[in-house]
Write a protein that holds these residues in place. Structure first.
Motif, PDB file in Angstrom:
ATOM      1  N   VAL A  55       0.843  -1.179   0.000  1.00 27.82           N
ATOM      2  CA  VAL A  55       0.000   0.000   0.000  1.00 27.82           C
ATOM      3  C   VAL A  55       0.888   1.242   0.000  1.00 27.82           C
ATOM      4  CG1 VAL A  55      -1.863   1.208   1.204  1.00 27.82           C
ATOM      5  CG2 VAL A  55      -1.705  -1.302   1.337  1.00 27.82           C
ATOM      6  N   LEU A  56       0.636   2.178  -0.898  1.00 22.73           N
ATOM      7  CA  LEU A  56       1.414   3.409  -0.924  1.00 22.73           C
ATOM      8  C   LEU A  56       1.303   4.126   0.423  1.00 22.73           C
ATOM      9  CD1 LEU A  56       0.525   4.902  -4.441  1.00 22.73           C
ATOM     10  CD2 LEU A  56       2.314   3.263  -3.829  1.00 22.73           C
ATOM     11  N   CYS A  57       2.458   4.506   0.977  1.00 26.06           N
ATOM     12  CA  CYS A  57       2.474   5.148   2.288  1.00 26.06           C
ATOM     13  C   CYS A  57       3.278   6.447   2.263  1.00 26.06           C
ATOM     14  CB  CYS A  57       3.029   4.173   3.326  1.00 26.06           C
ATOM     15  SG  CYS A  57       3.043   4.798   5.011  1.00 26.06           S
ATOM     16  N   ARG A  58       4.574   6.348   1.998  1.00 25.28           N
ATOM     17  CA  ARG A  58       5.423   7.552   1.831  1.00 25.28           C
ATOM     18  C   ARG A  58       6.334   7.273   0.656  1.00 25.28           C
ATOM     19  NH1 ARG A  58       8.072  11.312   0.437  1.00 25.28           N
ATOM     20  NH2 ARG A  58       8.611  13.132   1.707  1.00 25.28           N
ATOM     21  N   THR A  59       5.978   7.779  -0.496  1.00 27.91           N
ATOM     22  CA  THR A  59       6.612   7.375  -1.744  1.00 27.91           C
ATOM     23  C   THR A  59       7.890   8.147  -2.016  1.00 27.91           C
ATOM     24  OG1 THR A  59       5.094   8.844  -2.944  1.00 27.91           O
ATOM     25  CG2 THR A  59       4.459   6.529  -2.741  1.00 27.91           C
ATOM     26  N   SER A  60       8.607   7.709  -3.054  1.00 28.50           N
ATOM     27  CA  SER A  60       9.958   8.216  -3.312  1.00 28.50           C
ATOM     28  C   SER A  60      10.009   9.402  -4.257  1.00 28.50           C
ATOM     29  CB  SER A  60      10.824   7.078  -3.890  1.00 28.50           C
ATOM     30  OG  SER A  60      10.262   6.578  -5.097  1.00 28.50           O
ATOM     31  N   ASN A  61       8.891   9.756  -4.882  1.00 31.90           N
ATOM     32  CA  ASN A  61       8.917  10.850  -5.862  1.00 31.90           C
ATOM     33  C   ASN A  61       9.084  12.203  -5.180  1.00 31.90           C
ATOM     34  OD1 ASN A  61       6.143  10.064  -4.997  1.00 31.90           O
ATOM     35  ND2 ASN A  61       5.582  11.961  -6.057  1.00 31.90           N
ATOM     36  N   LEU A 114      -1.599   6.530   7.386  1.00 33.27           N
ATOM     37  CA  LEU A 114      -1.572   5.398   6.468  1.00 33.27           C
ATOM     38  C   LEU A 114      -0.792   4.229   7.060  1.00 33.27           C
ATOM     39  CD1 LEU A 114      -0.965   7.242   3.079  1.00 33.27           C
ATOM     40  CD2 LEU A 114      -3.014   5.947   3.711  1.00 33.27           C
ATOM     41  N   ALA A 115       0.348   4.536   7.670  1.00 36.35           N
ATOM     42  CA  ALA A 115       1.160   3.474   8.268  1.00 36.35           C
ATOM     43  C   ALA A 115       0.404   2.747   9.371  1.00 36.35           C
ATOM     44  CB  ALA A 115       2.464   4.056   8.808  1.00 36.35           C
ATOM     45  N   GLY A 116      -0.361   3.495  10.163  1.00 36.82           N
ATOM     46  CA  GLY A 116      -1.169   2.862  11.201  1.00 36.82           C
ATOM     47  C   GLY A 116      -2.233   1.952  10.613  1.00 36.82           C
ATOM     48  N   LEU A 117      -2.845   2.395   9.511  1.00 39.79           N
ATOM     49  CA  LEU A 117      -3.843   1.571   8.828  1.00 39.79           C
ATOM     50  C   LEU A 117      -3.214   0.291   8.294  1.00 39.79           C
ATOM     51  CD1 LEU A 117      -6.737   1.327   7.567  1.00 39.79           C
ATOM     52  CD2 LEU A 117      -5.794   2.512   5.562  1.00 39.79           C
ATOM     53  N   ILE A 118      -2.076   0.430   7.640  1.00 34.75           N
ATOM     54  CA  ILE A 118      -1.387  -0.731   7.070  1.00 34.75           C
ATOM     55  C   ILE A 118      -0.944  -1.685   8.171  1.00 34.75           C
ATOM     56  CG2 ILE A 118       0.657  -1.458   5.761  1.00 34.75           C
ATOM     57  CD1 ILE A 118       0.438   1.391   4.388  1.00 34.75           C
ATOM     58  N   GLY A 119      -0.385  -1.128   9.242  1.00 28.89           N
ATOM     59  CA  GLY A 119       0.047  -1.963  10.348  1.00 28.89           C
ATOM     60  C   GLY A 119      -1.092  -2.743  10.965  1.00 28.89           C
ATOM     61  N   PHE A 150       5.063   1.906  13.189  1.00 30.06           N
ATOM     62  CA  PHE A 150       3.637   1.588  13.091  1.00 30.06           C
ATOM     63  C   PHE A 150       3.401   0.212  12.474  1.00 30.06           C
ATOM     64  CE2 PHE A 150       3.820   6.221  12.937  1.00 30.06           C
ATOM     65  CZ  PHE A 150       2.780   6.607  13.782  1.00 30.06           C
ATOM     66  N   MET A 151       4.429  -0.375  11.856  1.00 33.11           N
ATOM     67  CA  MET A 151       4.234  -1.568  11.028  1.00 33.11           C
ATOM     68  C   MET A 151       5.274  -2.645  11.332  1.00 33.11           C
ATOM     69  SD  MET A 151       3.472   0.383   7.386  1.00 33.11           S
ATOM     70  CE  MET A 151       5.083   1.205   7.422  1.00 33.11           C
ATOM     71  N   PRO A 152       5.313  -3.159  12.558  1.00 35.73           N
ATOM     72  CA  PRO A 152       6.355  -4.133  12.894  1.00 35.73           C
ATOM     73  C   PRO A 152       6.246  -5.452  12.140  1.00 35.73           C
ATOM     74  CG  PRO A 152       4.730  -3.966  14.650  1.00 35.73           C
ATOM     75  CD  PRO A 152       4.443  -2.854  13.703  1.00 35.73           C
ATOM     76  N   HIS A 153       5.043  -5.783  11.635  1.00 35.96           N
ATOM     77  CA  HIS A 153       4.855  -7.053  10.932  1.00 35.96           C
ATOM     78  C   HIS A 153       4.834  -6.891   9.413  1.00 35.96           C
ATOM     79  CE1 HIS A 153       3.873  -9.291  14.629  1.00 35.96           C
ATOM     80  NE2 HIS A 153       3.255  -8.187  15.003  1.00 35.96           N
ATOM     81  N   SER A 154       4.940  -5.676   8.926  1.00 35.34           N
ATOM     82  CA  SER A 154       4.779  -5.420   7.494  1.00 35.34           C
ATOM     83  C   SER A 154       6.086  -5.545   6.731  1.00 35.34           C
ATOM     84  CB  SER A 154       4.217  -4.007   7.275  1.00 35.34           C
ATOM     85  OG  SER A 154       2.916  -3.886   7.794  1.00 35.34           O
ATOM     86  N   ILE A 155       5.965  -5.993   5.478  1.00 32.63           N
ATOM     87  CA  ILE A 155       7.079  -5.943   4.539  1.00 32.63           C
ATOM     88  C   ILE A 155       7.065  -4.570   3.889  1.00 32.63           C
ATOM     89  CG2 ILE A 155       8.144  -6.993   2.513  1.00 32.63           C
ATOM     90  CD1 ILE A 155       6.379  -9.513   3.165  1.00 32.63           C
TER      91      ILE A 155
END
Length: 290
Positions: free
Chosen positions: A157-163, A183-188, A219-224
């Motif tokens: 999921v797009l969270c903080r992109t590189s552009n 967004l990170a909290g939602l993804i986590g 916010f996302m300890p289990h996320s890739i």
């Protein structure tokens, strides 16, 4: 069917964290692939060549759908065949399509890219993992999350992109939080699972913003995390460690143009293959020693 999380765990252990991005653009590759018509006939041969070259050197491949769509039907056929070729070679297949829409449309996208043929999908563009855009709200992610959970797939999921313009929205406050933090909290929350295990719902966080990445990782300890930005975008490999968490396989690092683009389009194909493999090994070494 092997689940996305298992593919990540196994292939990171075997090949490392690098993801080979394939963004086919005729202007950036050897002229030997050009057919003279510019209508996309070259794309299938080119992508097959790259996949044959990288097989055995990298565990993941990311296809950017826009480049294939730009070549019309020939490009879409090449994409479908390339995804099958990569999967047959044991690579995890990430489809970088950045889809996102209201419920019924999101469900159709999920069916197109995440549902196996035996379960009602077309099978033509079935990926192991898909990039999605959360801009329209959490409800638009639900069909993707449900499909990923049901069929053992993954999401980024797009969270903080590189552009360069990402901060215009992603670094703005909403209530008492940055949008990227929210967004990170939602993804986590989607990715939370058993202690010590990766979840299938991950985030796109640019390698170009390591300090933001360090904060968002909490916010996302289990996320890739998929961390684009090395190579052409100028991300520093030495800063990649900021995006790593505590779990093996929780960071994947894609490089696209930095692997395949050439300045001298007269290069021979043997030399081009050697160049790609050399770049692959260079990036792998750079991100594994930080």
């Amino acid at each position: 069917m092997v689940a996305w999380v298992d593919i990540v765990t196994d292939n990171v252990d075997r090949y490392g964290e690098l993801v080979a991005g394939i963004d086919p653009s005729l202007a950036d590759i050897p002229e030997a692939f050009a057919r003279g018509d510019g209508q996309g006939d070259w794309i299938g041969d080119y992508v097959s060549f790259v996949l044959e070259t990288i097989t055995g050197h990298v565990g993941f491949v990311k296809f950017q759908t826009a480049y294939f769509e730009a070549c019309g039907l020939a490009g879409l056929q090449a994409l479908s065949l390339a995804m099958q070729q990569a999967r047959a070679a044991g690579m995890g297949v990430i489809l970088d399509a950045k889809r996102g829409d209201i419920g019924a449309t999101a469900s159709a996208y999920a069916k197109a890219y995440l549902v196996p043929e035996r379960d009602g999908g077309s099978g033509d563009f079935e990926a192991d993992c898909l990039t999605v855009n959360p801009l329209m709200g959490p409800d638009t992610l639900t069909p993707f999350v449900e499909a990923a959970s049901t069929y053992g797939k993954g999401l980024f999921v797009l969270c903080r992109t590189s552009n360069p313009g990402a901060g215009w929205l992603q670094d703005k406050m909403t209530g008492n939080q940055l949008i990227s933090d929210r967004l990170a909290g939602l993804i986590g929350g989607f990715a939370s699972g058993k202690a010590g295990e990766l979840g299938p719902i991950g985030a796109v966080i640019g390698a170009t913003v390591p300090e933001e990445g360090r904060r968002l990782r909490q916010f996302m300890p289990h996320s890739i995390i998929l961390a684009p930005g090395l190579g052409a975008q100028g991300g520093d490999p030495r800063a990649i460690h900021a995006l790593r968490g505590a779990l093996p396989g929780d960071l994947l690092v894609p490089v696209s143009r930095g692997l395949t683009k050439v300045e001298d389009r007269q290069i021979g194909l043997d030399d081009y293959a050697e160049l790609i493999v050399g770049r692959l090994n260079g990036f792998k070494q750079a991100i594994s020693h930080v």
